[in-house]
Design a protein around this motif. Structure first.
Motif, PDB file in Angstrom:
ATOM      1  N   PHE A   1      -9.225  -4.789   0.273  1.00  0.00           N
ATOM      2  CA  PHE A   1     -10.392  -4.066  -0.251  1.00  0.00           C
ATOM      3  C   PHE A   1     -10.425  -2.603   0.199  1.00  0.00           C
ATOM      4  CE2 PHE A   1     -13.999  -6.801  -2.101  1.00  0.00           C
ATOM      5  CZ  PHE A   1     -13.091  -7.597  -2.785  1.00  0.00           C
ATOM      6  N   PRO A   2     -10.090  -2.297   1.465  1.00  0.00           N
ATOM      7  CA  PRO A   2     -10.185  -0.895   1.896  1.00  0.00           C
ATOM      8  C   PRO A   2      -9.184   0.046   1.221  1.00  0.00           C
ATOM      9  CG  PRO A   2     -10.222  -2.380   3.792  1.00  0.00           C
ATOM     10  CD  PRO A   2      -9.818  -3.200   2.611  1.00  0.00           C
ATOM     11  N   VAL A   3      -8.121  -0.506   0.627  1.00  0.00           N
ATOM     12  CA  VAL A   3      -7.072   0.365   0.083  1.00  0.00           C
ATOM     13  C   VAL A   3      -6.992   0.351  -1.441  1.00  0.00           C
ATOM     14  CG1 VAL A   3      -5.697   0.161   2.176  1.00  0.00           C
ATOM     15  CG2 VAL A   3      -5.260  -1.419   0.287  1.00  0.00           C
TER      16      VAL A   3
ATOM     17  N   GLU B   1       0.834  -1.204   0.000  1.00  0.00           N
ATOM     18  CA  GLU B   1       0.000   0.000   0.000  1.00  0.00           C
ATOM     19  C   GLU B   1       0.872   1.259   0.000  1.00  0.00           C
ATOM     20  OE1 GLU B   1      -3.191   2.445   2.768  1.00  0.00           O
ATOM     21  OE2 GLU B   1      -2.412   0.514   3.471  1.00  0.00           O
TER      22      GLU B   1
ATOM     23  N   PRO C   1     -14.520  -1.318  -4.861  1.00  0.00           N
ATOM     24  CA  PRO C   1     -14.426  -2.326  -3.796  1.00  0.00           C
ATOM     25  C   PRO C   1     -15.698  -2.465  -2.960  1.00  0.00           C
ATOM     26  CG  PRO C   1     -12.500  -0.878  -3.773  1.00  0.00           C
ATOM     27  CD  PRO C   1     -13.424  -0.343  -4.810  1.00  0.00           C
ATOM     28  N   ALA C   2     -16.311  -1.345  -2.567  1.00  0.00           N
ATOM     29  CA  ALA C   2     -17.505  -1.411  -1.724  1.00  0.00           C
ATOM     30  C   ALA C   2     -18.639  -2.143  -2.441  1.00  0.00           C
ATOM     31  CB  ALA C   2     -17.949  -0.007  -1.326  1.00  0.00           C
TER      32      ALA C   2
ATOM     33  N   ASP D   1     -10.119  -8.859   3.098  1.00  0.00           N
ATOM     34  CA  ASP D   1     -10.461  -7.841   4.085  1.00  0.00           C
ATOM     35  C   ASP D   1      -9.321  -6.854   4.301  1.00  0.00           C
ATOM     36  OD1 ASP D   1      -8.984  -9.976   5.178  1.00  0.00           O
ATOM     37  OD2 ASP D   1      -9.568  -9.436   7.210  1.00  0.00           O
TER      38      ASP D   1
END
Length: 236
Positions: free
Chosen positions: A206-208, A185, A226-227, A203
């Motif tokens: 996905f947030p990055v 990242e 991603p969301a 998990d």
């Protein structure tokens, strides 16, 4: 200009009627972070290996693969080595030398870069990856997490435009995996290097990431935010 442009890519392994990849089209933008996911055997690794000719499997291929607007097959191995970084699953398989510092320099030496440039890039990578405490260690003394971090640092020393990672944490413990993914990242965010990653710890990524690509049966089934993808996968 897109880093990679893939149009109608179809591929079958020798003596196999079934296509491992089928009419696949996608693009990778500069600085983009993409996560590629899907069930085992869906074609993820086959697709990633098509993006670097030295790793591409033998078989029947049709379609078009462009890197920076040029046909990938027209790029020589030196240019691909510099611009397309690739980290594989096994921490052991990519290490070629016996010392950490030499491993960082190895690819640069193969490019015949000036000694001053090699020393500078090695020092920069050691600092960026926090490798100073084990900089002079033998590679055989490293943990699995350290070996994979060294593989990543050695690839980044080449200053690539795109970093491809094929399940890089699959053989690492949770702590080492988290550290590696955090570093990927940082590479994307701070250095602006585009990332194309396959990873089962969704998990964590996905947030990055910017986009998620979902494959199944050799085809690209979903390409989106991603969301949105997480919501779809949760309903299945």
């Amino acid at each position: 200009m897109e880093v990679f442009t893939i149009r109608n890519l179809t591929f079958a392994y020798p003596e196999q009627e079934k296509h491992a990849l089928s009419d696949l089209t996608l693009s990778v933008q500069p600085g983009e972070f993409l996560v590629l996911c899907g069930p085992s055997g869906c074609g993820k690794s086959t697709l990633l290996r098509q993006l670097k000719t030295v790793l591409a499997p033998h078989g029947r291929r049709s379609g078009e693969i462009l890197f920076d607007g040029r046909n990938l097959d027209s790029l020589d191995q030196r240019e691909q080595a510099e611009k397309i970084g690739f980290v594989q699953q096994s921490p052991e398989n990519q290490i070629a030398t016996d010392k950490v510092w030499h491993e960082l320099a190895f690819g640069l030496e193969n490019l015949a870069l000036p000694t001053k440039v090699i020393r500078r890039r090695v020092a920069e990578m050691a600092a960026f990856f926090g490798m100073e405490p084990w900089f002079r260690k033998k590679t055989s003394e490293l943990s699995g997490g350290q070996k994979q971090m060294l593989n990543l640092a050695s690839v980044m020393a080449m200053n690539p435009k795109l970093l491809i990672l094929d399940e890089p944490t699959s053989m690492l413990d949770p702590l080492a995996a988290r550290s590696l993914l955090d570093t990927v990242e940082r590479i994307n965010r701070e250095l602006g290097v585009a990332v194309l990653l396959t990873e089962h710890r969704l998990d964590a990524v996905f947030p990055v990431c910017d986009r998620v690509l979902v494959m199944d049966g050799g085809k690209l089934r979903i390409d989106g935010a991603p969301a949105k993808i997480a919501a779809q996968l949760a309903q299945e």
